[in-house]
Design a protein around this motif. Structure first.
Motif, PDB file in Angstrom:
ATOM      1  N   ASN A   1       0.848  -1.185   0.000  1.00  0.00           N
ATOM      2  CA  ASN A   1       0.000   0.000   0.000  1.00  0.00           C
ATOM      3  C   ASN A   1       0.888   1.241   0.000  1.00  0.00           C
ATOM      4  OD1 ASN A   1      -2.761  -1.369   0.495  1.00  0.00           O
ATOM      5  ND2 ASN A   1      -1.462  -2.238   2.090  1.00  0.00           N
ATOM      6  N   ASP A   2       0.383   2.352  -0.550  1.00  0.00           N
ATOM      7  CA  ASP A   2       1.237   3.518  -0.788  1.00  0.00           C
ATOM      8  C   ASP A   2       0.481   4.804  -0.469  1.00  0.00           C
ATOM      9  OD1 ASP A   2       3.074   5.367  -1.634  1.00  0.00           O
ATOM     10  OD2 ASP A   2       3.318   4.554  -3.645  1.00  0.00           O
ATOM     11  N   SER A   3       0.989   5.548   0.524  1.00  0.00           N
ATOM     12  CA  SER A   3       0.369   6.812   0.908  1.00  0.00           C
ATOM     13  C   SER A   3       1.192   7.987   0.396  1.00  0.00           C
ATOM     14  CB  SER A   3       0.242   6.911   2.425  1.00  0.00           C
ATOM     15  OG  SER A   3      -0.210   8.196   2.808  1.00  0.00           O
ATOM     16  N   SER A   4       0.520   8.986  -0.152  1.00  0.00           N
ATOM     17  CA  SER A   4       1.212  10.172  -0.636  1.00  0.00           C
ATOM     18  C   SER A   4       1.635  11.092   0.498  1.00  0.00           C
ATOM     19  CB  SER A   4       0.318  10.948  -1.608  1.00  0.00           C
ATOM     20  OG  SER A   4      -0.843  11.420  -0.944  1.00  0.00           O
ATOM     21  N   LEU A   5       1.128  10.848   1.726  1.00  0.00           N
ATOM     22  CA  LEU A   5       1.549  11.658   2.865  1.00  0.00           C
ATOM     23  C   LEU A   5       2.136  10.779   3.965  1.00  0.00           C
ATOM     24  CD1 LEU A   5       1.864  14.416   4.125  1.00  0.00           C
ATOM     25  CD2 LEU A   5      -0.468  14.245   4.997  1.00  0.00           C
ATOM     26  N   GLU A   6       1.299  10.095   4.758  1.00  0.00           N
ATOM     27  CA  GLU A   6       1.821   9.270   5.839  1.00  0.00           C
ATOM     28  C   GLU A   6       0.916   8.077   6.085  1.00  0.00           C
ATOM     29  OE1 GLU A   6       1.924  12.223   9.014  1.00  0.00           O
ATOM     30  OE2 GLU A   6       0.111  11.351   9.892  1.00  0.00           O
TER      31      GLU A   6
ATOM     32  N   GLU B   1       5.269   8.729   1.609  1.00  0.00           N
ATOM     33  CA  GLU B   1       6.171   9.819   1.271  1.00  0.00           C
ATOM     34  C   GLU B   1       6.544  10.624   2.514  1.00  0.00           C
ATOM     35  OE1 GLU B   1       7.556  10.017  -1.776  1.00  0.00           O
ATOM     36  OE2 GLU B   1       6.440   8.140  -1.948  1.00  0.00           O
ATOM     37  N   GLY B   2       5.754  10.486   3.575  1.00  0.00           N
ATOM     38  CA  GLY B   2       6.042  11.156   4.832  1.00  0.00           C
ATOM     39  C   GLY B   2       6.275  10.140   5.932  1.00  0.00           C
ATOM     40  N   HIS B   3       5.792  10.420   7.147  1.00  0.00           N
ATOM     41  CA  HIS B   3       6.046   9.570   8.306  1.00  0.00           C
ATOM     42  C   HIS B   3       5.389   8.195   8.146  1.00  0.00           C
ATOM     43  CE1 HIS B   3       7.392  13.297   9.752  1.00  0.00           C
ATOM     44  NE2 HIS B   3       6.441  13.610  10.605  1.00  0.00           N
ATOM     45  N   GLY B   4       6.032   7.183   8.761  1.00  0.00           N
ATOM     46  CA  GLY B   4       5.376   5.891   8.937  1.00  0.00           C
ATOM     47  C   GLY B   4       5.136   5.127   7.651  1.00  0.00           C
TER      48      GLY B   4
ATOM     49  N   ASP C   1       2.311 -10.033  18.013  1.00  0.00           N
ATOM     50  CA  ASP C   1       2.591 -11.113  17.058  1.00  0.00           C
ATOM     51  C   ASP C   1       2.507 -10.646  15.606  1.00  0.00           C
ATOM     52  OD1 ASP C   1       2.903 -12.960  19.143  1.00  0.00           O
ATOM     53  OD2 ASP C   1       0.770 -13.450  19.154  1.00  0.00           O
ATOM     54  N   CYS C   2       3.124  -9.517  15.301  1.00  0.00           N
ATOM     55  CA  CYS C   2       3.080  -8.988  13.943  1.00  0.00           C
ATOM     56  C   CYS C   2       4.473  -9.000  13.310  1.00  0.00           C
ATOM     57  CB  CYS C   2       2.532  -7.565  13.937  1.00  0.00           C
ATOM     58  SG  CYS C   2       0.772  -7.469  14.365  1.00  0.00           S
ATOM     59  N   ASP C   3       4.506  -9.074  11.975  1.00  0.00           N
ATOM     60  CA  ASP C   3       5.747  -9.024  11.217  1.00  0.00           C
ATOM     61  C   ASP C   3       5.740  -7.782  10.333  1.00  0.00           C
ATOM     62  OD1 ASP C   3       6.710 -11.390  12.281  1.00  0.00           O
ATOM     63  OD2 ASP C   3       5.904 -12.621  10.663  1.00  0.00           O
ATOM     64  N   PHE C   4       6.863  -7.044  10.365  1.00  0.00           N
ATOM     65  CA  PHE C   4       7.030  -5.833   9.569  1.00  0.00           C
ATOM     66  C   PHE C   4       8.233  -6.042   8.654  1.00  0.00           C
ATOM     67  CE2 PHE C   4       4.982  -4.744  13.514  1.00  0.00           C
ATOM     68  CZ  PHE C   4       3.980  -3.850  13.150  1.00  0.00           C
ATOM     69  N   LEU C   5       7.979  -6.181   7.356  1.00  0.00           N
ATOM     70  CA  LEU C   5       9.027  -6.521   6.408  1.00  0.00           C
ATOM     71  C   LEU C   5       9.093  -5.487   5.284  1.00  0.00           C
ATOM     72  CD1 LEU C   5       8.149 -10.333   5.988  1.00  0.00           C
ATOM     73  CD2 LEU C   5       9.483  -9.252   7.806  1.00  0.00           C
ATOM     74  N   SER C   6      10.245  -4.861   5.124  1.00  0.00           N
ATOM     75  CA  SER C   6      10.524  -4.011   3.962  1.00  0.00           C
ATOM     76  C   SER C   6       9.505  -2.896   3.772  1.00  0.00           C
ATOM     77  CB  SER C   6      10.597  -4.869   2.685  1.00  0.00           C
ATOM     78  OG  SER C   6      11.598  -5.846   2.787  1.00  0.00           O
ATOM     79  N   ASN C   7       9.191  -2.189   4.852  1.00  0.00           N
ATOM     80  CA  ASN C   7       8.366  -0.989   4.754  1.00  0.00           C
ATOM     81  C   ASN C   7       9.276   0.236   4.661  1.00  0.00           C
ATOM     82  OD1 ASN C   7       5.556  -2.213   5.339  1.00  0.00           O
ATOM     83  ND2 ASN C   7       6.835  -3.014   6.978  1.00  0.00           N
ATOM     84  N   HIS C   8       8.824   1.282   3.942  1.00  0.00           N
ATOM     85  CA  HIS C   8       9.687   2.428   3.678  1.00  0.00           C
ATOM     86  C   HIS C   8       8.957   3.740   3.958  1.00  0.00           C
ATOM     87  CE1 HIS C   8      12.461   0.205   0.560  1.00  0.00           C
ATOM     88  NE2 HIS C   8      12.379  -0.411   1.729  1.00  0.00           N
ATOM     89  N   ALA C   9       9.606   4.607   4.741  1.00  0.00           N
ATOM     90  CA  ALA C   9       9.210   6.022   4.812  1.00  0.00           C
ATOM     91  C   ALA C   9      10.207   6.769   3.933  1.00  0.00           C
ATOM     92  CB  ALA C   9       9.250   6.525   6.251  1.00  0.00           C
ATOM     93  N   ASN C  10       9.777   7.123   2.757  1.00  0.00           N
ATOM     94  CA  ASN C  10      10.721   7.494   1.707  1.00  0.00           C
ATOM     95  C   ASN C  10      11.493   8.774   1.982  1.00  0.00           C
ATOM     96  OD1 ASN C  10      10.256   5.249   0.076  1.00  0.00           O
ATOM     97  ND2 ASN C  10       8.450   6.178  -0.842  1.00  0.00           N
ATOM     98  N   HIS C  11      10.863   9.745   2.633  1.00  0.00           N
ATOM     99  CA  HIS C  11      11.539  11.038   2.773  1.00  0.00           C
ATOM    100  C   HIS C  11      11.601  11.552   4.206  1.00  0.00           C
ATOM    101  CE1 HIS C  11      11.795  11.317  -1.530  1.00  0.00           C
ATOM    102  NE2 HIS C  11      10.502  11.165  -1.640  1.00  0.00           N
ATOM    103  N   THR C  12      11.094  10.781   5.178  1.00  0.00           N
ATOM    104  CA  THR C  12      11.094  11.311   6.544  1.00  0.00           C
ATOM    105  C   THR C  12      11.478  10.234   7.547  1.00  0.00           C
ATOM    106  OG1 THR C  12       8.690  10.980   6.616  1.00  0.00           O
ATOM    107  CG2 THR C  12       9.463  13.187   6.077  1.00  0.00           C
ATOM    108  N   ILE C  13      10.611   9.947   8.533  1.00  0.00           N
ATOM    109  CA  ILE C  13      10.999   9.171   9.708  1.00  0.00           C
ATOM    110  C   ILE C  13      10.008   8.029   9.969  1.00  0.00           C
ATOM    111  CG2 ILE C  13      12.231  11.065  10.825  1.00  0.00           C
ATOM    112  CD1 ILE C  13       9.758  11.775  12.346  1.00  0.00           C
TER     113      ILE C  13
END
Length: 425
Positions: free
Chosen positions: A193-198, A222-225, A239-251
């Motif tokens: 999934n892809d958000s233009s903000l956060e 493109e922003g936070h999270g 019990d969650c897995d977080f794999l290869s997620n990206h905050a492209n320009h922030t934190i």
């Protein structure tokens, strides 16, 4: 005798009137909405395999009924295609756990008011075994699903390639957006999934979600999270897995949270996520966002039994970055993470997190970095160039990770003379 016959007749009428019916679409009614309109509380609307388009098969409304709308097979073969005009379902008349949506794919929804596949306002239905795919919220929140003042149960669902378009203040939560809501999210997948903000996968504002047994993979913002954003919320992640997620320009490559209370992140795995600045896995903050209340309570923050491996912050500090927040880290392992700043494992600002029974080993540019704070570290294995990190029970020794039943990062134990005991046992 006559009285007995009358009572028996009335009983038969009552039983008949209480019997739930199965309404078949398109066998008995040509569209899904026509089937819903014909249903009464307790009935099931059974949708045959196929692709459903056009009027009567989108912008669907339960109208407050306690009914089940379900496919006759699997979501992959029973599809509502909104054709980039409108959404799948709108729940808004106090539907509760007796209003059930099961086993459907909803794809190509497109709206400007949020909830490209499903909009849930002041209602709490059950959404189960559904696939929300390629839905879009343009200049609004919740590309896949939007919940406002709602408490739905979302179980065994897949949120795939949903998006929020246009860089706008309301472009939040590409997969799922919650506002003032208490959703239970169980065994779901949030993929690409892809958000233009956060909030690439999920955004929560003033909410109390419980997220259990979920996979977050390949989500971006493109922003936070890159994965999830929480504002002024109470957080439970188990019990969650977080794999290869990206905050492209922030934190906050996986998770960004601010001004939150009662944060609990347990038994979870953070792998290969990336952000441009602080907190490649988690950025935890309180009171520094001018758009949020600066006086919101901090509450208790616990991060326990979690593994952080091979995450990367491009230009700054911390796999977990603590900004004016002091979580308790217990039984966590950090290894193979990299930053181009300080604090390859944990970086803190203005607070003193507690780190106990943890392993921080093999991360770049030092394991712990502190600015205007003094982390309290006990009974932990912290890699240093020399000496031992200050605190009771700490060591500086190779943990001797081993391969086990579920992968790497077990602690080696002597077995027939083949292994050496890990000093962290």
């Amino acid at each position: 005798m006559k009285t007995g016959c009358v009572i028996l007749l009335l009983l038969c009428v009552l039983i008949a009137s209480c019997r739930a019916d199965i309404i078949h679409v398109p066998g008995e009614f040509p569209t899904i909405q026509a089937g819903i309109d014909a249903a009464s509380d307790g009935d099931t609307v059974m949708i045959a395999d196929g692709v459903y388009t056009g009027p009567g098969n989108k912008n669907l409304d339960f109208n407050g009924k306690a009914i089940t709308v379900t496919s006759s097979g699997y979501p992959e073969v029973c599809v509502i295609d909104c054709e980039s005009s409108g959404r799948g379902f709108y729940f808004h008349l106090s539907e509760d756990e007796e209003s059930i949506l099961y086993g459907l794919t909803i794809r190509n929804g497109y709206v400007t008011d949020g909830g490209g596949a499903i909009l849930c306002s002041h209602a709490s239905p059950v959404i189960q075994n559904c696939r929300l795919e390629n839905n879009t919220a343009d200049s609004s929140s919740g590309g896949g699903m939007k919940c406002v003042d709602a408490s739905p149960v979302i179980r065994d669902c897949t949120f795939l390639s949903n998006a929020t378009l246009v860089f706008a203040m309301d472009s939040l939560g590409a997969g799922l957006y919650l506002s003032g809501s208490s959703a239970h999210i169980e065994n779901c997948q949030f993929l690409n999934n892809d958000s233009s903000l956060e909030g690439g996968a999920v955004e929560c504002i003033d909410s109390m979600p419980i997220i259990r047994g979920c996979l977050f993979q390949g989500n971006e913002s493109e922003g936070h999270g890159g994965g999830l954003v929480f504002m002024e919320s109470s957080i439970t992640i188990i019990d969650c897995d977080f794999l290869s997620n990206h905050a492209n320009h922030t934190i906050g490559g996986c998770i960004f949270y601010n001004n939150c209370t009662d944060v609990l992140i347990v038994n979870s795995y953070f792998y290969q996520s990336v952000c441009e600045f602080e907190g490649s896995a988690i950025y935890a903050a309180s009171g520094h966002d001018p758009l949020r209340r600066p006086d919101a309570p901090r509450g208790q923050h616990i991060i326990a039994n979690c593994l952080f491996f091979n995450n990367h912050a491009e230009y700054s500090n911390g796999t977990v970055y603590c900004d004016n927040v002091a979580p308790l880290f217990i039984h966590c392992t950090f290894t193979g993470n990299s930053v181009n700043g300080n604090g390859g494992a944990i970086a803190t600002y203005d607070m003193s997190p507690v780190i106990t029974n943890c392993i921080l080993w093999g991360d770049t540019y030092g394991e712990i970095s502190s600015s205007q704070g003094n982390p309290i570290v006990t009974y932990s294995d912290v890699e240093l160039d020399s000496g031992v990190y200050e605190g009771e029970g700490n060591i500086n020794m190779d943990p001797l990770f081993a391969i086990g039943i579920q992968g790497a990062f077990y602690l080696s134990q002597t077995a027939a003379g083949q292994f050496q005991n890990s000093p962290c046992l």
